[in-house]
Every structure is written in structure tokens, then in C-alpha cells.
Design an enzyme around this catalytic site. Sequence first.
Site, PDB file in Angstrom:
ATOM      1  N   HIS A   1      -2.791   3.178  -4.648  1.00 32.51           N
ATOM      2  CA  HIS A   1      -2.211   2.703  -3.375  1.00 32.51           C
ATOM      3  C   HIS A   1      -0.772   2.215  -3.558  1.00 32.51           C
ATOM      4  O   HIS A   1      -0.348   1.263  -2.892  1.00 32.51           O
ATOM      5  CB  HIS A   1      -3.065   1.570  -2.789  1.00 32.51           C
ATOM      6  CG  HIS A   1      -4.367   2.041  -2.199  1.00 32.51           C
ATOM      7  ND1 HIS A   1      -4.474   2.571  -0.942  1.00 32.51           N
ATOM      8  CD2 HIS A   1      -5.627   2.074  -2.716  1.00 32.51           C
ATOM      9  CE1 HIS A   1      -5.730   2.904  -0.687  1.00 32.51           C
ATOM     10  NE2 HIS A   1      -6.449   2.616  -1.758  1.00 32.51           N
TER      11      HIS A   1
ATOM     12  N   ASP B   1       0.859  -1.185   0.000  1.00 33.67           N
ATOM     13  CA  ASP B   1       0.000   0.000   0.000  1.00 33.67           C
ATOM     14  C   ASP B   1       0.897   1.238   0.000  1.00 33.67           C
ATOM     15  O   ASP B   1       2.127   1.117  -0.100  1.00 33.67           O
ATOM     16  CB  ASP B   1      -0.964  -0.021   1.204  1.00 33.67           C
ATOM     17  CG  ASP B   1      -2.301   0.642   0.853  1.00 33.67           C
ATOM     18  OD1 ASP B   1      -2.289   1.834   0.484  1.00 33.67           O
ATOM     19  OD2 ASP B   1      -3.338  -0.027   0.921  1.00 33.67           O
TER      20      ASP B   1
ATOM     21  N   GLU C   1      -9.802   2.478  -5.367  1.00 36.46           N
ATOM     22  CA  GLU C   1      -9.493   3.877  -5.029  1.00 36.46           C
ATOM     23  C   GLU C   1      -8.324   4.438  -5.834  1.00 36.46           C
ATOM     24  O   GLU C   1      -7.410   5.059  -5.288  1.00 36.46           O
ATOM     25  CB  GLU C   1      -9.201   3.968  -3.519  1.00 36.46           C
ATOM     26  CG  GLU C   1     -10.401   3.575  -2.702  1.00 36.46           C
ATOM     27  CD  GLU C   1     -10.126   3.463  -1.208  1.00 36.46           C
ATOM     28  OE1 GLU C   1     -11.037   3.769  -0.441  1.00 36.46           O
ATOM     29  OE2 GLU C   1      -9.019   3.070  -0.810  1.00 36.46           O
TER      30      GLU C   1
HETATM   31  C1  ACM Z   1     -10.938  -0.835   0.138  1.00 35.63           C
HETATM   32  O1  ACM Z   1     -11.486  -0.823   1.256  1.00 35.63           O
HETATM   33  N1  ACM Z   1     -10.379   0.266  -0.338  1.00 35.63           N
HETATM   34  C2  ACM Z   1     -10.917  -2.031  -0.670  1.00 35.63           C
END
Ligand code: ACM
Length: 600
Positions: free
Chosen positions: A277, A203, A352
Site C-alpha cells: 500500500h 496508502d 495485503e
Molecule cells: C485491511 O482491510 N486491508 C486492513
Amino acid sequence: MKNFLGFLCLCFISDLSFAQDSTSQIAIIPEPVKIIENPGHFLLPQNIIIEAPSQPEMKQVINFLNDRFSTATGFSIVVKNSDPSATVQLILNKKEDNVIGKEGYNLLVTPTNIIIKANEPAGLFYGVQTLVQLFPKEIESKVVVQNMKWEVPCVDITDYPRFGWRGLMFDVARHFFTKEDVEKYIDQMVRYKYNLLHLHLTDDEGWRIEIKSLPRLTEVGAWNVKKVGYFGTFAVPKPDEPRNYGGFYTQDDIKEIVQYAKERFVNILPEIDVPGHSLAAIAAYPDLSCSGGIKNIGVASGEEIKDWDTHTALYDDNLCPANENVYTFLDKVITEVAQLFPFEYIHMGGDETFKTFWEKSDAVKALMKKQGLKNMEEVQSYFEKRVEKIVESKGKRFMGWDEILEGGLAPNAVVMSWQGMEGGIKAAKMKHDVVMSPTTFAYLDYMQGDSAIEPRIYATLRLKKTYEFEPLPEGVDPKFIKGGQANLWTEQVYNMRHAEYMTWPRAFAISEDVWSQKENKNWNNFVTRVEKHFARYDVAQIKYAPSIYDPIIDASESPDKKLMVELSTEIDGLDIYYTFDNSFPDNFYPKYSAPLVVPD
Ligand code: ACM
């Protein structure tokens, strides 16, 4: 809300008829398919004989039972391949029992012995978990408990899971958790018959897996600056602050974790979260982003890197879909990941991905023109389809969060539905396999009680709501719903004790959602069992959140424009006592019966 909590003090007194109305000693989680309670008990003798088949897969089945018996009772234990007089007989069916499948079991306790039968070692493992839950809670002790009557009630249990995918996700990227922590998490989850651990390995805050062909991923990407506070608002690290917080798993560590899990019938699903991420990877290899790391802040340390309201990236944490080196990079990563994890799936994230820097990129504009991509969602879809091909070229199935539906789903993608159930429903209707893990029911990072009491997170998910999780929506072909899982994100979780607190008891509920038959679920009955498992956890020294005993507080405006507070309880049958006089109420204080107007 906090202002008035300063002078509204609350207290719960358990109505005894609630906590103790269950005359049964039996409190198994997840609820088995069928329990027949027979009269009488089996008393564990001082000399225990375990009869078990000799397959290597039986090692941890026997070890688990052996460990509980020897640690807590101190009795002597002998394991034999065959002994009709054995205390506990673990038997693999010679003729397959079609009812119980690969993971089910039959458990028979009579006054003379205990017999567990299954088609496969996994079934015996789950039968053993149930058996241990039938013993008094002291069986969880880490030291010998003297003067105990180690009795189990006579029962005849038939049990098997509703879903094959029963998962928990552990985010080891936001905060690093050691190999031993992960193994401890596995030990805890298997007691509730979970069979899948999803490791979120990468991440913005860290890259946690050694990739030998890309050493900077862990030399640089595994380390940030230790900060505390409310995640996303941590102080920006100063240039000279040491980047020594974090860690990673060597490939030997990964092999050990995978083996540890396998012996306990758990698959490990690795997640490499791209294209968003990805700040940790970009900190190591800046050319992977479209902006080339011009505004590179290094591995994130919990400072604000995104505007969540406008979905704007403040720093470029996306891999660049228009850069061929990105696909070469991913090929290297996926090659090594595929070799390390025997599980059939690799999760490639996809969530995201704020497109701020893609929109500004000439290379992305050129890619759109060349490939006829109309918008940024189609650009992400182009990326995902290429990643799917790489994953499949290593003999694995490609999985991603439900954003991978936007702009067109890759042909064979498996979807993990987190933004509610809708993405999963849509994918299943397109004949794609799906795992449900919606925020609405299954996000273990959310607070489980009132924000005035719990460590603050931006959302709340109470135990009762997790118990309402139904992974199989109406109107969807069940064959596409592989199961469900709950996700423990760790932005605000710094240590194992807190990981346990966030996981339990909500993962008790999720285990029942994914294992038990729908018609066997019952909230009030579940709560009586949860209370008994709290007592077991006290003995086992595992932390849990007692938030079900906390008040649910709803503030509103009364008709005459005063602050009004309505109080309720998550569990039926609890009384609330309150006061506004800055003392701590007990059951001699006023009992709550109707909404209260807060004094001026
Ligand atoms: C997530 O909670 N962004 C998969």
C-alpha cells in the site's frame, strides 16, 4: 437480482407496537451498566448553574454541556467551582470509586438537580454524554427551540466501559478529509463514548502527513487525479491530466487534531501502512521499491493496480525489504510521527503485501540467502521485525494488521485482527496484545443493505451483524484483548455526509459492543433506541443510513426452476407489502407471507 427488482416493488410498514412499545423515554447508546428509573422529572430552569472542578481537562466537558444547553435552549448559563444549589453538579470523587474505574461515572437525576460523579474528567465527560441523551431530541438543535419543556426523567445510572480500546478508523488516504472533517468525526464519535481514532494516513492513493525531512512525500505523494466510478476500475489517468486532487495535514494541523482529540479524551493512533500500500511514497521516492519505480504510475487514482483474485501486484507498491535506504527512510518517518502523536502505539500496516515484485528481485533473493529466509512471508517478517525495532527506538509500541503473523510475529508486536477473529486469537494465545476489528463485524465501508439500493461495494455488513460483534472470544485470556474498533475505508467515500452515512448507525452498534456489558445487550431493545437516535440525528443534521428498513432479498430457484424470491426484514415486527406491477406498494397491497415466484 437487479433484473427482477425492476418489477418487484416493496414497501415496509412499521408495526406500531414495535416502534412504540418502549414506554420508557430513556434511549441511551451505548447501553449503560445499570439504570434505575425513578418517578418524576427534572425540569431545566431558565438560569442554569453548572458546578465543575477547575482542572484544564474539564474545559471540553463544560464546553460540551454549555454548548448544548445554550444553543438549543437559549437559557442563561453560569459555571462555578462550587455551588451546592447548582442545576448540574460535576464532581470528581475525592475517594476513588473502584467500581467505575477511570472512564466510568454515576449520574443521578432528581426533581431538584443533576449530579454526575466520576474518578476522572473522562468519566464526567461520558456522564455528560449520557445526560444529553436523556434530554428531548431537540437538545441537538443548532438553533434555539422555543416553547420546549426541557425535562429529563429521574434516574440513577452507574456506568463504565467493558473495554479500554473503543476505536473507529478513518481512512483519510483514499480520499483526503480536512482537519475540520476529522474534528467533526471526533465530535460525533465521543457522543458514543469512543476513545480512539485510528487515522489511516498513507496508502497507494495518498500520503497525508507532512514529514519535514522527506518533503516529496506530500509534494508528490499527496496528489492524484480526481476520478469517479467503482474503485479499482477507474479510468487510468492520462499523462497530462492534472494531479491536483488530495491534500495533506501539515505538522501544525496534526498537532491541532491531536490536541482537539485529547481535550475530548480521544487518543489518535497514526498508521503508516508499509511495506505494501505504498505507491504514494514510491511515487515520491521511486528507489524505495525493489523495481525502482520502472513501471511507476505515480500516486494511484483508483485505477486497477492489483489483481485481488490472484494476489498479484500489477504495479510495484511495496517498499523493498532488501534496501537499507528503506529503513533509513522509515527511521525518518517514524521519528517525526513519534514526536507528533503522544499515543503509545504506532500502527505500521503490514496488510495485503502482494509479493509479486519481491519474487522477481535479485536483491530480495540475496537477502533471503543471507538471512536464511525460506519464503516471502519470512521476508515480510524480517521487514516487520526491523520496523518494530525502529518504532521501539522512538519509545513507541509497534502495531500491525494480522498479516504480520505470517512468517513469524515480531517479538512485542500488537496485532490488529481484521481478516476475521482468528489472527487475534492466535496472537493472544502467543501472549501478544490484540485489538479486534474483523471484516465480519466491523467494516464500515461495506454496504449495509441490499446492493440494488446501496452505493455498490464488494461486500455487505448489516447493522444486525455489527451488533453481534463480541471482541473477546472464548478461551482467550481477556488481558490480551484490549478492545475493538470499526474501520471506515474510504475508497468509495468522497465526502463527510457519506462518511456519516457509512458510520451511523453501525457505529452505534459497535459502541455498544465495546462499551456495554455483554449481558445487557439486546437487539430488539437496541433497535428501539436506534430509531430514537435517528430522530436525534435528524435534529443534529448528521447523516445516517436508514438501511435497516430496507428488505433483505434472497433469490433462488424454485423446485419447478422458476426464479423465487424470499423477503425478510432486519428488524422484527415489520410487515412487507409487494407488487410486481411496477407501482410503489403501500399497506393496501398484498402482504408478504411466503416466498414468491417471480412471474415469467
Ligand atoms: C485491511 O482491510 N486491508 C486492513
